[in-house]
Scaffold this motif. Structure first.
Motif, PDB file in Angstrom:
ATOM      1  N   TYR A 182       1.957  -5.486 -10.031  1.00  0.00           N
ATOM      2  CA  TYR A 182       1.204  -4.597 -10.921  1.00  0.00           C
ATOM      3  C   TYR A 182       0.602  -3.477 -10.084  1.00  0.00           C
ATOM      4  O   TYR A 182       0.074  -3.720  -8.977  1.00  0.00           O
ATOM      5  N   GLY A 183       0.666  -2.251 -10.594  1.00  0.00           N
ATOM      6  CA  GLY A 183       0.016  -1.130  -9.907  1.00  0.00           C
ATOM      7  C   GLY A 183      -0.761  -0.272 -10.894  1.00  0.00           C
ATOM      8  O   GLY A 183      -0.320  -0.038 -12.023  1.00  0.00           O
ATOM      9  N   GLY A 184      -1.923   0.185 -10.458  1.00  0.00           N
ATOM     10  CA  GLY A 184      -2.758   1.030 -11.312  1.00  0.00           C
ATOM     11  C   GLY A 184      -4.208   0.661 -11.111  1.00  0.00           C
ATOM     12  O   GLY A 184      -4.717  -0.262 -11.731  1.00  0.00           O
ATOM     13  N   SER A 185      -4.854   1.350 -10.130  1.00  0.00           N
ATOM     14  CA  SER A 185      -6.275   1.145  -9.862  1.00  0.00           C
ATOM     15  C   SER A 185      -6.612  -0.308  -9.510  1.00  0.00           C
ATOM     16  O   SER A 185      -7.640  -0.846  -9.945  1.00  0.00           O
ATOM     17  N   VAL A 186      -5.728  -0.938  -8.720  1.00  0.00           N
ATOM     18  CA  VAL A 186      -6.049  -2.284  -8.207  1.00  0.00           C
ATOM     19  C   VAL A 186      -7.115  -2.152  -7.133  1.00  0.00           C
ATOM     20  O   VAL A 186      -7.064  -1.260  -6.283  1.00  0.00           O
ATOM     21  N   GLY A 226       0.413  -6.711  -6.003  1.00  0.00           N
ATOM     22  CA  GLY A 226      -0.031  -5.375  -6.415  1.00  0.00           C
ATOM     23  C   GLY A 226       0.606  -4.272  -5.592  1.00  0.00           C
ATOM     24  O   GLY A 226       0.865  -4.436  -4.391  1.00  0.00           O
ATOM     25  N   LEU A 227       0.869  -3.144  -6.253  1.00  0.00           N
ATOM     26  CA  LEU A 227       1.229  -1.904  -5.561  1.00  0.00           C
ATOM     27  C   LEU A 227      -0.026  -1.036  -5.643  1.00  0.00           C
ATOM     28  O   LEU A 227      -0.489  -0.710  -6.743  1.00  0.00           O
ATOM     29  N   VAL A 228      -0.572  -0.714  -4.486  1.00  0.00           N
ATOM     30  CA  VAL A 228      -1.925  -0.163  -4.416  1.00  0.00           C
ATOM     31  C   VAL A 228      -1.887   1.242  -3.833  1.00  0.00           C
ATOM     32  O   VAL A 228      -1.309   1.449  -2.765  1.00  0.00           O
ATOM     33  N   GLY A 229      -2.491   2.202  -4.524  1.00  0.00           N
ATOM     34  CA  GLY A 229      -2.556   3.562  -4.001  1.00  0.00           C
ATOM     35  C   GLY A 229      -3.882   3.787  -3.283  1.00  0.00           C
ATOM     36  O   GLY A 229      -4.054   3.470  -2.103  1.00  0.00           O
ATOM     37  N   GLY A 230      -4.864   4.308  -4.015  1.00  0.00           N
ATOM     38  CA  GLY A 230      -6.140   4.718  -3.427  1.00  0.00           C
ATOM     39  C   GLY A 230      -6.783   3.676  -2.525  1.00  0.00           C
ATOM     40  O   GLY A 230      -7.235   3.995  -1.415  1.00  0.00           O
ATOM     41  N   ALA A 231      -6.803   2.444  -2.983  1.00  0.00           N
ATOM     42  CA  ALA A 231      -7.502   1.409  -2.214  1.00  0.00           C
ATOM     43  C   ALA A 231      -6.715   0.962  -0.980  1.00  0.00           C
ATOM     44  O   ALA A 231      -7.211   0.140  -0.201  1.00  0.00           O
ATOM     45  N   TRP A 236      -1.153   5.692 -17.035  1.00  0.00           N
ATOM     46  CA  TRP A 236      -2.552   5.946 -17.368  1.00  0.00           C
ATOM     47  C   TRP A 236      -3.520   5.176 -16.466  1.00  0.00           C
ATOM     48  O   TRP A 236      -4.722   5.437 -16.475  1.00  0.00           O
ATOM     49  N   ALA A 237      -2.998   4.260 -15.682  1.00  0.00           N
ATOM     50  CA  ALA A 237      -3.879   3.473 -14.800  1.00  0.00           C
ATOM     51  C   ALA A 237      -3.790   3.928 -13.348  1.00  0.00           C
ATOM     52  O   ALA A 237      -4.567   3.471 -12.504  1.00  0.00           O
ATOM     53  N   ILE A 238      -2.833   4.824 -13.041  1.00  0.00           N
ATOM     54  CA  ILE A 238      -2.622   5.209 -11.640  1.00  0.00           C
ATOM     55  C   ILE A 238      -3.624   6.286 -11.228  1.00  0.00           C
ATOM     56  O   ILE A 238      -3.650   7.373 -11.810  1.00  0.00           O
ATOM     57  N   GLY A 239      -4.440   5.939 -10.260  1.00  0.00           N
ATOM     58  CA  GLY A 239      -5.392   6.898  -9.708  1.00  0.00           C
ATOM     59  C   GLY A 239      -6.497   7.304 -10.670  1.00  0.00           C
ATOM     60  O   GLY A 239      -7.215   8.264 -10.433  1.00  0.00           O
ATOM     61  N   THR A 240      -6.656   6.577 -11.763  1.00  0.00           N
ATOM     62  CA  THR A 240      -7.635   6.965 -12.782  1.00  0.00           C
ATOM     63  C   THR A 240      -8.876   6.079 -12.770  1.00  0.00           C
ATOM     64  O   THR A 240      -9.867   6.414 -13.407  1.00  0.00           O
ATOM     65  N   GLY A 246       0.838  -1.217   0.000  1.00  0.00           N
ATOM     66  CA  GLY A 246       0.000   0.000   0.000  1.00  0.00           C
ATOM     67  C   GLY A 246       0.859   1.247   0.000  1.00  0.00           C
ATOM     68  O   GLY A 246       1.637   1.470   0.932  1.00  0.00           O
ATOM     69  N   ASN A 247       0.734   2.054  -1.051  1.00  0.00           N
ATOM     70  CA  ASN A 247       1.446   3.333  -1.141  1.00  0.00           C
ATOM     71  C   ASN A 247       0.477   4.433  -0.702  1.00  0.00           C
ATOM     72  O   ASN A 247      -0.438   4.775  -1.435  1.00  0.00           O
ATOM     73  N   TRP A 248       0.708   4.945   0.498  1.00  0.00           N
ATOM     74  CA  TRP A 248      -0.230   5.942   1.043  1.00  0.00           C
ATOM     75  C   TRP A 248      -0.020   7.338   0.449  1.00  0.00           C
ATOM     76  O   TRP A 248      -0.784   8.255   0.734  1.00  0.00           O
TER      77      TRP A 248
HETATM   78  C1  PEP Z   1       0.181   4.070  -6.939  1.00  0.00           C
HETATM   79  O1  PEP Z   1       0.137   5.095  -6.306  1.00  0.00           O
HETATM   80  O2  PEP Z   1       1.270   3.507  -7.090  1.00  0.00           O
HETATM   81  C2  PEP Z   1      -1.051   3.508  -7.488  1.00  0.00           C
HETATM   82  C3  PEP Z   1      -0.990   2.414  -8.186  1.00  0.00           C
HETATM   83  O3  PEP Z   1      -2.223   4.197  -7.217  1.00  0.00           O
HETATM   84  P1  PEP Z   1      -3.743   3.678  -7.498  1.00  0.00           P
HETATM   85  O4  PEP Z   1      -3.853   2.312  -6.930  1.00  0.00           O
HETATM   86  O5  PEP Z   1      -4.599   4.672  -6.793  1.00  0.00           O
HETATM   87  O6  PEP Z   1      -3.939   3.687  -8.970  1.00  0.00           O
END
Ligand code: PEP
Length: 250
Positions: free
Chosen positions: A209-213, A230-235, A170-174, A8-10
């Motif tokens: 994989y990271g990008g809106s997981v 997964g590398l997860v931002g928002g979730a 294009w998948a990060i935070g979108t 989780g990337n806060w």
């Molecule tokens: C991120 O910050 O690395 C990321 C993948 O964000 P999100 O999950 O919100 O797309």
């Protein structure tokens, strides 16, 4: 067998209260016997709190970036040894926000990767293309260039103790997650690139994989042959959303 990692990337989110609630919930809700290694990347000021709450549990943690220098006149920056002082095992390098907003070049990222390993941290190297690059067929070239900069500086053996995260910009935070097939294709490209240099390292390398997981897409993503978590931002900012992703590894 590569173990799934859910990280989780806060980013620049949180408060003392939020960290206590979030971390407490994640520690209690994801047991040591879960199918995933669970890791969080809090903002620097909360590292001490994370260390005090997570020490002795199954949870790992790390910094979101580091300065390439071990110490010195770098106001506002943090070194690898400082992250080690707070129990970090991991550090993100080359996140697309660092590349885009703070102008980190592939060579800058390579020097951070090297500094991380010199400090005894495991770098999580983030790579990925923009939508324009994907649409003009440059995905593999861009990702290869990002990896080649590290290989040129540190060599393939450095990836014995490193993690790669494929994060299409294009998948990060979108909310637009790459399809499992799109993600798998790039993950296979990355693994084959390493396999051409060292089969054993390639076989052991974890590629996240990271990008809106989310909980709703993680099972299918994690089921792909070359996706190791997964590398997860928002979730990762709410207990239930993050735990739902962790459960997808079981
Ligand atoms: C991120 O910050 O690395 C990321 C993948 O964000 P999100 O999950 O919100 O797309």
């Amino acid at each position: 067998m590569r173990r799934i990692m859910v990280a989780g990337n806060w980013k620049m989110h949180g408060s003392l209260e939020m960290v206590e609630t979030l971390l407490g919930g994640v520690i209690n809700g994801s047991g040591p016997d879960s199918g995933a290694d669970v890791v969080v990347f809090p903002p620097f000021p909360y590292l001490q709190l994370v260390q005090s709450m997570a020490s002795g549990t199954h949870l790992g943690w790390g910094g979101q970036t580091l300065n390439p220098e071990p110490k010195g006149a770098h106001t506002g920056e943090v070194s690898g040894s400082m992250l080690k002082d707070f129990g970090c095992t991991y550090v993100l390098v080359g996140h697309s926000e660092r590349r885009a907003i703070y102008g980190e070049s592939n060579e800058d990222v390579a020097s951070r990767f090297e500094a991380a390993q010199s400090a005894g941290l495991v770098p999580v190297l983030c790579v990925g293309e923009t939508i324009e690059q994907r649409e003009t067929g440059l995905t593999e070239e861009v990702v290869a260039g990002q990896i080649d900069a590290i290989l040129a500086r540190s060599g393939v053996s450095a990836f014995e103790q490193a993690i790669v995260a494929y994060e299409p910009v294009w998948a990060i935070g979108t909310g637009h997650t790459a399809s499992p097939e799109q993600a798998q294709a790039v993950h296979a490209f990355i693994r084959n690139k390493f396999a051409a240099l060292d089969d054993t390292i390639a076989g052991r390398l974890r590629i996240l994989y990271g990008g809106s997981v989310k909980g709703s897409n993680a099972t299918e993503l994690f089921a792909q042959a070359d996706i190791d978590g997964g590398l997860v931002g928002g979730a990762s900012l709410t207990v239930e959303d993050f735990l739902a992703i962790c459960r997808c590894a079981d």
